[in-house]
Design a protein around this motif. Structure first.
Motif, PDB file in Angstrom:
ATOM      1  N   ILE A 149       0.841  -1.191   0.000  1.00 44.44           N
ATOM      2  CA  ILE A 149       0.000   0.000   0.000  1.00 44.44           C
ATOM      3  C   ILE A 149       0.882   1.249   0.000  1.00 44.44           C
ATOM      4  CG2 ILE A 149      -1.760   1.278   1.288  1.00 44.44           C
ATOM      5  CD1 ILE A 149      -2.695  -1.418   2.406  1.00 44.44           C
ATOM      6  N   PRO A 150       0.652   2.203  -0.901  1.00 49.48           N
ATOM      7  CA  PRO A 150       1.514   3.394  -0.985  1.00 49.48           C
ATOM      8  C   PRO A 150       1.674   4.133   0.342  1.00 49.48           C
ATOM      9  CG  PRO A 150       0.113   3.272  -2.916  1.00 49.48           C
ATOM     10  CD  PRO A 150      -0.354   2.173  -2.001  1.00 49.48           C
ATOM     11  N   ALA A 151       0.600   4.344   1.081  1.00 56.08           N
ATOM     12  CA  ALA A 151       0.705   5.065   2.350  1.00 56.08           C
ATOM     13  C   ALA A 151       1.560   4.298   3.345  1.00 56.08           C
ATOM     14  CB  ALA A 151      -0.690   5.316   2.925  1.00 56.08           C
ATOM     15  N   SER A 152       1.495   2.978   3.294  1.00 56.41           N
ATOM     16  CA  SER A 152       2.338   2.153   4.169  1.00 56.41           C
ATOM     17  C   SER A 152       3.809   2.361   3.848  1.00 56.41           C
ATOM     18  CB  SER A 152       1.987   0.668   4.019  1.00 56.41           C
ATOM     19  OG  SER A 152       0.706   0.386   4.538  1.00 56.41           O
ATOM     20  N   ARG A 153       4.131   2.429   2.569  1.00 60.50           N
ATOM     21  CA  ARG A 153       5.531   2.605   2.171  1.00 60.50           C
ATOM     22  C   ARG A 153       6.079   3.955   2.629  1.00 60.50           C
ATOM     23  NH1 ARG A 153       3.489   0.021  -2.530  1.00 60.50           N
ATOM     24  NH2 ARG A 153       3.414   1.973  -3.725  1.00 60.50           N
ATOM     25  N   VAL A 154       5.247   4.970   2.602  1.00 57.29           N
ATOM     26  CA  VAL A 154       5.689   6.277   3.091  1.00 57.29           C
ATOM     27  C   VAL A 154       6.005   6.203   4.578  1.00 57.29           C
ATOM     28  CG1 VAL A 154       4.982   8.672   3.510  1.00 57.29           C
ATOM     29  CG2 VAL A 154       4.454   7.569   1.319  1.00 57.29           C
ATOM     30  N   ARG A 155       5.127   5.577   5.350  1.00 58.50           N
ATOM     31  CA  ARG A 155       5.368   5.444   6.794  1.00 58.50           C
ATOM     32  C   ARG A 155       6.565   4.549   7.072  1.00 58.50           C
ATOM     33  NH1 ARG A 155      -0.426   5.937   6.718  1.00 58.50           N
ATOM     34  NH2 ARG A 155      -0.714   3.711   6.370  1.00 58.50           N
ATOM     35  N   GLN A 156       6.745   3.498   6.284  1.00 60.37           N
ATOM     36  CA  GLN A 156       7.895   2.625   6.480  1.00 60.37           C
ATOM     37  C   GLN A 156       9.194   3.326   6.100  1.00 60.37           C
ATOM     38  OE1 GLN A 156       6.283  -0.551   4.117  1.00 60.37           O
ATOM     39  NE2 GLN A 156       5.485  -1.659   5.895  1.00 60.37           N
ATOM     40  N   THR A 157       9.137   4.199   5.106  1.00 57.92           N
ATOM     41  CA  THR A 157      10.312   4.999   4.771  1.00 57.92           C
ATOM     42  C   THR A 157      10.689   5.910   5.931  1.00 57.92           C
ATOM     43  OG1 THR A 157       9.726   4.981   2.420  1.00 57.92           O
ATOM     44  CG2 THR A 157      11.266   6.673   3.140  1.00 57.92           C
ATOM     45  N   ASP A 158       9.702   6.559   6.537  1.00 55.00           N
ATOM     46  CA  ASP A 158       9.969   7.413   7.702  1.00 55.00           C
ATOM     47  C   ASP A 158      10.550   6.595   8.851  1.00 55.00           C
ATOM     48  OD1 ASP A 158       9.086   9.661   6.386  1.00 55.00           O
ATOM     49  OD2 ASP A 158       7.042   9.543   7.191  1.00 55.00           O
ATOM     50  N   GLN A 159      10.023   5.384   9.059  1.00 55.00           N
ATOM     51  CA  GLN A 159      10.537   4.530  10.128  1.00 55.00           C
ATOM     52  C   GLN A 159      11.979   4.118   9.856  1.00 55.00           C
ATOM     53  OE1 GLN A 159       8.157   1.057  10.944  1.00 55.00           O
ATOM     54  NE2 GLN A 159       9.609   0.230  12.444  1.00 55.00           N
ATOM     55  N   LEU A 160      12.274   3.785   8.605  1.00 55.12           N
ATOM     56  CA  LEU A 160      13.639   3.427   8.223  1.00 55.12           C
ATOM     57  C   LEU A 160      14.598   4.577   8.495  1.00 55.12           C
ATOM     58  CD1 LEU A 160      15.789   1.678   6.766  1.00 55.12           C
ATOM     59  CD2 LEU A 160      14.905   2.604   4.595  1.00 55.12           C
ATOM     60  N   LYS A 161      14.226   5.778   8.131  1.00 50.25           N
ATOM     61  CA  LYS A 161      15.077   6.944   8.352  1.00 50.25           C
ATOM     62  C   LYS A 161      15.307   7.184   9.837  1.00 50.25           C
ATOM     63  CE  LYS A 161      13.880  10.497   5.771  1.00 50.25           C
ATOM     64  NZ  LYS A 161      12.965  11.437   5.056  1.00 50.25           N
ATOM     65  N   ARG A 162      14.263   7.033  10.643  1.00 47.32           N
ATOM     66  CA  ARG A 162      14.417   7.194  12.093  1.00 47.32           C
ATOM     67  C   ARG A 162      15.334   6.119  12.660  1.00 47.32           C
ATOM     68  NH1 ARG A 162       8.781   7.853  11.788  1.00 47.32           N
ATOM     69  NH2 ARG A 162       8.478   5.804  12.756  1.00 47.32           N
ATOM     70  N   ASP A 179      13.330  -5.126  -1.529  1.00 46.44           N
ATOM     71  CA  ASP A 179      12.155  -4.966  -2.381  1.00 46.44           C
ATOM     72  C   ASP A 179      11.302  -3.853  -1.766  1.00 46.44           C
ATOM     73  OD1 ASP A 179       9.813  -5.135  -3.794  1.00 46.44           O
ATOM     74  OD2 ASP A 179       9.390  -7.231  -3.301  1.00 46.44           O
ATOM     75  N   PHE A 180      11.292  -2.689  -2.417  1.00 47.69           N
ATOM     76  CA  PHE A 180      10.570  -1.532  -1.889  1.00 47.69           C
ATOM     77  C   PHE A 180       9.131  -1.454  -2.401  1.00 47.69           C
ATOM     78  CE2 PHE A 180      14.929  -0.556  -1.105  1.00 47.69           C
ATOM     79  CZ  PHE A 180      14.937   0.242   0.027  1.00 47.69           C
ATOM     80  N   ASN A 181       8.767  -2.319  -3.342  1.00 46.10           N
ATOM     81  CA  ASN A 181       7.400  -2.377  -3.874  1.00 46.10           C
ATOM     82  C   ASN A 181       6.902  -1.027  -4.373  1.00 46.10           C
ATOM     83  OD1 ASN A 181       6.133  -4.981  -3.995  1.00 46.10           O
ATOM     84  ND2 ASN A 181       6.319  -5.121  -1.769  1.00 46.10           N
ATOM     85  N   ASP A 182       7.802  -0.168  -4.773  1.00 45.83           N
ATOM     86  CA  ASP A 182       7.448   1.183  -5.189  1.00 45.83           C
ATOM     87  C   ASP A 182       7.537   1.278  -6.708  1.00 45.83           C
ATOM     88  OD1 ASP A 182       6.809   3.823  -5.230  1.00 45.83           O
ATOM     89  OD2 ASP A 182       8.757   4.537  -4.514  1.00 45.83           O
ATOM     90  N   TRP A 183       6.389   1.435  -7.354  1.00 46.97           N
ATOM     91  CA  TRP A 183       6.349   1.506  -8.808  1.00 46.97           C
ATOM     92  C   TRP A 183       6.704   2.896  -9.328  1.00 46.97           C
ATOM     93  CZ3 TRP A 183       4.748  -2.554 -12.193  1.00 46.97           C
ATOM     94  CH2 TRP A 183       4.445  -3.745 -11.533  1.00 46.97           C
ATOM     95  N   GLY A 184       6.790   3.875  -8.436  1.00 47.73           N
ATOM     96  CA  GLY A 184       7.134   5.227  -8.834  1.00 47.73           C
ATOM     97  C   GLY A 184       8.474   5.648  -8.266  1.00 47.73           C
ATOM     98  N   THR A 185       8.559   6.901  -7.827  1.00 44.62           N
ATOM     99  CA  THR A 185       9.823   7.436  -7.310  1.00 44.62           C
ATOM    100  C   THR A 185       9.658   8.069  -5.931  1.00 44.62           C
ATOM    101  OG1 THR A 185       9.442   9.577  -8.389  1.00 44.62           O
ATOM    102  CG2 THR A 185      10.663   7.902  -9.642  1.00 44.62           C
ATOM    103  N   ARG A 186       8.523   7.872  -5.286  1.00 42.11           N
ATOM    104  CA  ARG A 186       8.265   8.566  -4.023  1.00 42.11           C
ATOM    105  C   ARG A 186       9.245   8.146  -2.936  1.00 42.11           C
ATOM    106  NH1 ARG A 186       2.340   9.392  -1.146  1.00 42.11           N
ATOM    107  NH2 ARG A 186       2.967  11.162   0.172  1.00 42.11           N
ATOM    108  N   VAL A 187       9.443   6.833  -2.774  1.00 39.14           N
ATOM    109  CA  VAL A 187      10.374   6.351  -1.750  1.00 39.14           C
ATOM    110  C   VAL A 187      11.784   6.854  -2.043  1.00 39.14           C
ATOM    111  CG1 VAL A 187      11.500   4.298  -0.803  1.00 39.14           C
ATOM    112  CG2 VAL A 187       9.014   4.334  -1.100  1.00 39.14           C
TER     113      VAL A 187
END
Length: 258
Positions: A149-162, A179-187
């Motif tokens: 889920i895109p919103a999940s990946r955004v939150r997981q990216t924030d968690q990774l950075k923290r 595997d980032f499951n990101d079809w775009g470039t947001r992550v």
């Protein structure tokens, strides 16, 4: 075909690979086939110093009873080439077993730990962090498998950075692969802000392995100079998993200094 012939490897670089192995099985239903033995040969062929793996099974009672030749040891241990160390941590527990991330290393693993990255109850996700002593340099490697889920990946990216800010010294070289499951470039954009850089240039397509149209697999780094990025192609690779492996080469800080 050897890794040297594909990537022009030398002994002066750190080679990192990431590979979603699809639990060592391809296909569905009665047509599914066991690929874990071929995957072991393929991983050895990559000749990577650090191999980051996703969808690795620790055990699965149903598949072990179905397939002749199911390994008697956990998949991470089975896949490790001779002389490599392996670590595995569970992300998901299922009715028949469990699976998660693994890391194989040619160099000594000093310590490792796991952090739960599950964003909701329908997807169990996590990161595996290992500190590796590479030719006198302490390199931190993190294996991830982000959500669908895109919103999940955004939150997981924030968690990774923290997590990186909390657990890894600011001057230490870091590689994050998976595997980032990101079809775009947001992550990619979000990680770049935190000084984790991907390779510049055209995408290196890794999914689906038979006819790749997207790059879901990435290798990000901090404190190392990127040299090359590639994914092997061909029928052999497309049969083993729904993803292709991705391999990157870096110059370590001590090499940069000299």
């Amino acid at each position: 075909m050897t890794a040297e012939s594909i990537f022009g490897a030398t002994h002066d670089v750190l080679r990192v690979a990431t590979y979603n192995i699809h639990k060592g099985v391809q296909g569905v239903g009665p047509a599914r086939r066991l690929e874990i033995h071929n995957l072991a040969l393929a991983i050895e062929t990559l000749d990577a110093d650090i191999v980051c793996l996703q969808e690795v099974r620790a055990m699965n009672r149903r598949e072990a009873s179905y397939f002749t030749g199911w390994p008697e040891v956990p998949q991470a241990q089975f896949l490790a080439p001779e002389g490599y160390e392996s670590v595995y941590r569970t992300n998901a527990i299922t009715r028949d077993g469990e699976h998660g991330n693994a890391l194989l290393s040619r160099w000594p693993i000093v310590r490792h730990r796991h952090e739960d990255m599950s964003d909701h109850r329908f997807e169990q996700r996590g990161l595996l962090h290992a500190e590796i002593q590479v030719a006198g340099v302490s390199v931190h490697a993190i294996v991830v498998h982000f959500g669908l889920i895109p919103a999940s990946r955004v939150r997981q990216t924030d968690q990774l950075k923290r997590y990186i800010a909390r657990e890894i010294p600011l001057d230490a070289p870091v590689v994050v692969a998976g595997d980032f499951n990101d079809w775009g470039t947001r992550v990619r954009r979000l990680l770049h802000v935190d000084s984790l850089h991907a390779f510049e240039g055209p995408r290196t397509l890794t999914y689906p392995s038979r006819f790749p149209v997207a790059q879901l697999d990435h290798i990000y780094a901090r404190g190392m100079r990127p040299l090359s990025l590639a994914a092997p192609r061909g029928r052999v690779w497309s049969r083993m998993s729904d993803h292709l492996p991705l391999i990157a080469e870096f110059t370590l800080p001590d090499r940069i200094a000299t």
